[in-house]
Design a protein around this motif. Sequence first.
Motif, PDB file in Angstrom:
ATOM      1  N   LEU A 136       0.831  -1.203   0.000  1.00  0.00           N
ATOM      2  CA  LEU A 136       0.000   0.000   0.000  1.00  0.00           C
ATOM      3  C   LEU A 136       0.871   1.262   0.000  1.00  0.00           C
ATOM      4  CD1 LEU A 136      -3.071   0.679   0.257  1.00  0.00           C
ATOM      5  CD2 LEU A 136      -2.523   1.296   2.604  1.00  0.00           C
ATOM      6  N   THR A 137       1.942   1.231   0.814  1.00  0.00           N
ATOM      7  CA  THR A 137       2.839   2.388   0.867  1.00  0.00           C
ATOM      8  C   THR A 137       3.432   2.676  -0.507  1.00  0.00           C
ATOM      9  OG1 THR A 137       3.419   1.719   3.090  1.00  0.00           O
ATOM     10  CG2 THR A 137       4.816   3.377   2.077  1.00  0.00           C
ATOM     11  N   LEU A 138       3.910   1.603  -1.147  1.00  0.00           N
ATOM     12  CA  LEU A 138       4.513   1.787  -2.465  1.00  0.00           C
ATOM     13  C   LEU A 138       3.496   2.358  -3.448  1.00  0.00           C
ATOM     14  CD1 LEU A 138       6.631  -1.474  -2.758  1.00  0.00           C
ATOM     15  CD2 LEU A 138       7.487   0.873  -2.569  1.00  0.00           C
ATOM     16  N   MET A 139       2.272   1.851  -3.374  1.00  0.00           N
ATOM     17  CA  MET A 139       1.251   2.302  -4.313  1.00  0.00           C
ATOM     18  C   MET A 139       0.929   3.781  -4.084  1.00  0.00           C
ATOM     19  SD  MET A 139      -2.546   0.779  -4.913  1.00  0.00           S
ATOM     20  CE  MET A 139      -2.265  -0.617  -5.942  1.00  0.00           C
ATOM     21  N   GLY A 191     -16.519  -9.022  -0.824  1.00  0.00           N
ATOM     22  CA  GLY A 191     -17.794  -8.496  -0.332  1.00  0.00           C
ATOM     23  C   GLY A 191     -18.124  -7.111  -0.847  1.00  0.00           C
ATOM     24  N   GLN A 192     -17.515  -6.720  -1.978  1.00  0.00           N
ATOM     25  CA  GLN A 192     -17.771  -5.367  -2.484  1.00  0.00           C
ATOM     26  C   GLN A 192     -18.694  -5.390  -3.686  1.00  0.00           C
ATOM     27  OE1 GLN A 192     -14.156  -3.350  -3.321  1.00  0.00           O
ATOM     28  NE2 GLN A 192     -13.451  -3.451  -1.219  1.00  0.00           N
ATOM     29  N   ALA A 193     -19.508  -4.364  -3.771  1.00  0.00           N
ATOM     30  CA  ALA A 193     -20.369  -4.190  -4.946  1.00  0.00           C
ATOM     31  C   ALA A 193     -20.650  -2.710  -5.083  1.00  0.00           C
ATOM     32  CB  ALA A 193     -21.665  -4.973  -4.763  1.00  0.00           C
ATOM     33  N   GLY A 194     -21.265  -2.364  -6.169  1.00  0.00           N
ATOM     34  CA  GLY A 194     -21.681  -0.964  -6.355  1.00  0.00           C
ATOM     35  C   GLY A 194     -20.501  -0.013  -6.431  1.00  0.00           C
ATOM     36  N   VAL A 195     -20.576   1.103  -5.695  1.00  0.00           N
ATOM     37  CA  VAL A 195     -19.589   2.185  -5.785  1.00  0.00           C
ATOM     38  C   VAL A 195     -18.190   1.700  -5.403  1.00  0.00           C
ATOM     39  CG1 VAL A 195     -18.952   4.465  -4.932  1.00  0.00           C
ATOM     40  CG2 VAL A 195     -21.350   3.910  -5.324  1.00  0.00           C
ATOM     41  N   ALA A 196     -18.117   0.943  -4.297  1.00  0.00           N
ATOM     42  CA  ALA A 196     -16.806   0.472  -3.835  1.00  0.00           C
ATOM     43  C   ALA A 196     -16.144  -0.404  -4.896  1.00  0.00           C
ATOM     44  CB  ALA A 196     -16.956  -0.288  -2.528  1.00  0.00           C
ATOM     45  N   GLY A 197     -16.952  -1.255  -5.528  1.00  0.00           N
ATOM     46  CA  GLY A 197     -16.416  -2.138  -6.569  1.00  0.00           C
ATOM     47  C   GLY A 197     -15.907  -1.344  -7.756  1.00  0.00           C
ATOM     48  N   THR A 198     -16.665  -0.342  -8.158  1.00  0.00           N
ATOM     49  CA  THR A 198     -16.251   0.500  -9.283  1.00  0.00           C
ATOM     50  C   THR A 198     -14.972   1.266  -8.929  1.00  0.00           C
ATOM     51  OG1 THR A 198     -18.599   0.802  -9.673  1.00  0.00           O
ATOM     52  CG2 THR A 198     -17.108   2.186 -10.949  1.00  0.00           C
ATOM     53  N   ALA A 199     -14.925   1.814  -7.698  1.00  0.00           N
ATOM     54  CA  ALA A 199     -13.747   2.572  -7.264  1.00  0.00           C
ATOM     55  C   ALA A 199     -12.507   1.688  -7.302  1.00  0.00           C
ATOM     56  CB  ALA A 199     -13.968   3.115  -5.855  1.00  0.00           C
ATOM     57  N   ILE A 221     -11.932  -0.928  -9.243  1.00  0.00           N
ATOM     58  CA  ILE A 221     -11.513  -1.127 -10.644  1.00  0.00           C
ATOM     59  C   ILE A 221     -10.817   0.129 -11.165  1.00  0.00           C
ATOM     60  CG2 ILE A 221     -12.380  -1.453 -13.003  1.00  0.00           C
ATOM     61  CD1 ILE A 221     -14.585  -3.232 -11.702  1.00  0.00           C
ATOM     62  N   LEU A 222     -11.375   1.281 -10.790  1.00  0.00           N
ATOM     63  CA  LEU A 222     -10.803   2.561 -11.229  1.00  0.00           C
ATOM     64  C   LEU A 222      -9.359   2.712 -10.732  1.00  0.00           C
ATOM     65  CD1 LEU A 222     -12.235   4.726 -12.895  1.00  0.00           C
ATOM     66  CD2 LEU A 222     -12.484   6.061 -10.781  1.00  0.00           C
ATOM     67  N   VAL A 223      -9.145   2.391  -9.453  1.00  0.00           N
ATOM     68  CA  VAL A 223      -7.798   2.497  -8.881  1.00  0.00           C
ATOM     69  C   VAL A 223      -6.833   1.575  -9.631  1.00  0.00           C
ATOM     70  CG1 VAL A 223      -6.403   1.921  -6.854  1.00  0.00           C
ATOM     71  CG2 VAL A 223      -8.493   3.283  -6.593  1.00  0.00           C
ATOM     72  N   PHE A 224      -7.324   0.351  -9.916  1.00  0.00           N
ATOM     73  CA  PHE A 224      -6.439  -0.608 -10.588  1.00  0.00           C
ATOM     74  C   PHE A 224      -6.125  -0.201 -12.030  1.00  0.00           C
ATOM     75  CE2 PHE A 224      -7.390  -3.211  -6.972  1.00  0.00           C
ATOM     76  CZ  PHE A 224      -6.245  -3.964  -6.804  1.00  0.00           C
ATOM     77  N   VAL A 225      -7.006   0.549 -12.651  1.00  0.00           N
ATOM     78  CA  VAL A 225      -6.745   1.009 -14.024  1.00  0.00           C
ATOM     79  C   VAL A 225      -5.881   2.265 -14.015  1.00  0.00           C
ATOM     80  CG1 VAL A 225      -7.832   1.965 -16.094  1.00  0.00           C
ATOM     81  CG2 VAL A 225      -8.837  -0.023 -14.974  1.00  0.00           C
ATOM     82  N   VAL A 226      -6.199   3.178 -13.082  1.00  0.00           N
ATOM     83  CA  VAL A 226      -5.525   4.483 -13.081  1.00  0.00           C
ATOM     84  C   VAL A 226      -4.059   4.371 -12.656  1.00  0.00           C
ATOM     85  CG1 VAL A 226      -5.459   6.706 -11.880  1.00  0.00           C
ATOM     86  CG2 VAL A 226      -7.610   5.866 -12.832  1.00  0.00           C
TER      87      VAL A 226
END
Lengths: 278, 241
Positions: A13-16, B72-80, B82-87
């Motif tokens: 997490l820190t690295l990210m 256990g995530q769905a909706g906004v948290a799930g989208t966020a 995916i967004l973090v992993f793409v950005v």
Amino acid sequence: MGYKKIFNVALGLTLMVTGVGASCVFASDPPPEGGAGSVAVRLFLTEGAVPADDPNAAVWNTIQPAEFKLAPQVHWPDRIQEVTVKSVNVRGIHNGQDLAMLLEYADPSEDAADAAAIEFMVGDKMAHFAHGQEMLQVEGGDVNIWYWKKEHGKATDMTAKGFKTLRPQENQNVSATGAWQDGIWRVVFSRPLQTGDEQDVQVTPGEWRNVAFAFWDGEIVDGAVKEKGSQKAVSSWWYFRAEPPPDNSIYGYVVLGIVLAAGFEFFLVRKIRRGNES
Amino acid sequence: MKGPLAKTAILLVGMYVFLKFVLPLVTAPLPASLIFLYLALTLASAMIFYTMSGGSLDEFMGPVGRFLTGSGQAGVAGTARILVFVVFPLLVGWQTYTRLAPSDMPPAENRTIHPAPPGEFVGLANPYPTTPENVMMGKGLYAAFCSPCHGANFDGKGPAAVGFNPPPANFSDPGTIAQLQESYLFWRIKKGGVGLPVEAMPWKSAMPRWEVELPDEWIWKIIMGEYDGAGQSPRTWEEEE
């Protein structure tokens, strides 16, 4: 969660966070300020021939000019307090072999003694912009001056190191052509990037070098030429650079960066999931 | 917002606001790179604090782990998520590009404006008394030789000033001659731009080497006229003690 697993998550997490933070913070650093006017001439790279003898070639209109303000030459006698040419627009182009620079400036009258010059430092030693004159605490180098005068109809490739040392070189490598229309001079200078002459500036694409400009209004006023010799409009030292060939390896590194970052995410998530399962 | 993760986020935001907006009220603004360093240290400190015991560690890292794994995530948290992993990979790619892309800016210049004078000029006193006649003569000489660049109003805005880089000094600015001794001006006027040391980039200065044209007496009187005209006083040895 076990300690080891939690430590791994924390480290990841820190690295990210620091990676994303660094991207945002460093990208927000403002670029250096150039102040009023331009600070550099860019010689654009072209694949075709450079318009060496044509000040009105269509390609010049596609190039963004750099503008430099000019001052009366007040550094040494004979001085002048007011000059005709107040600023110059400079465009540059090269094809890896030859370069051409177009100087465009306002001068209300076309006169035989109208003249323009470009000055360069030669080699690695710094040279004073006033003809490479002697500096007291710094050992200076030569300057290379490309001089064009309307009545000569050609350029003279010159060398100087101090006042009263200006002289034409043995090897003349520079050509120049001027065209005056509606109060505007357009003068194009051209030369091979490299000449092998140690008195010449050698231009290597990608390398920054110093450049300065000078102009004389040759109008006859009261029977005498208005501006001649040291009475001229001058610029300070500015920069120019011949554009280097495009380096496509950059895009390879960009893709590599993206793949590594995505791989890091994948392994981080996998590690956490495995930790949770155990 | 009671969890350690939220507290850390609030701490980071507070630290950023303090460094970026509050601190510049009392001192010079910090460079972005230094702010980043301080934020990284704050984050590291918070993480060390929360990982000192197993309980607080679970509290701190639990939500992060759940967010990253998507359990256990769905909706906004799930989208966020995916967004973090793409950005994140895109940011890394963009950062790589901005670091490697060729710059159109020429090399930065760190020019020293008031470099140290040579030893023989340190501590020289003006040998001429500050009489109205001497000041008057100094101003006349200034008008003839200096004002084309430094300006009739001593503000560095003479008709020949445009186009010179570096620009002529503005004597009415409290940061120029008011900070200098008369001996310093004597050196600068006498030896001109070509007398500067390398750190002041003498090759760029248009200041004439006046010793080849003016006698020392004129130079000292020009200095008097300059201070008087610009409404400044020279720095003296007494002030420095």
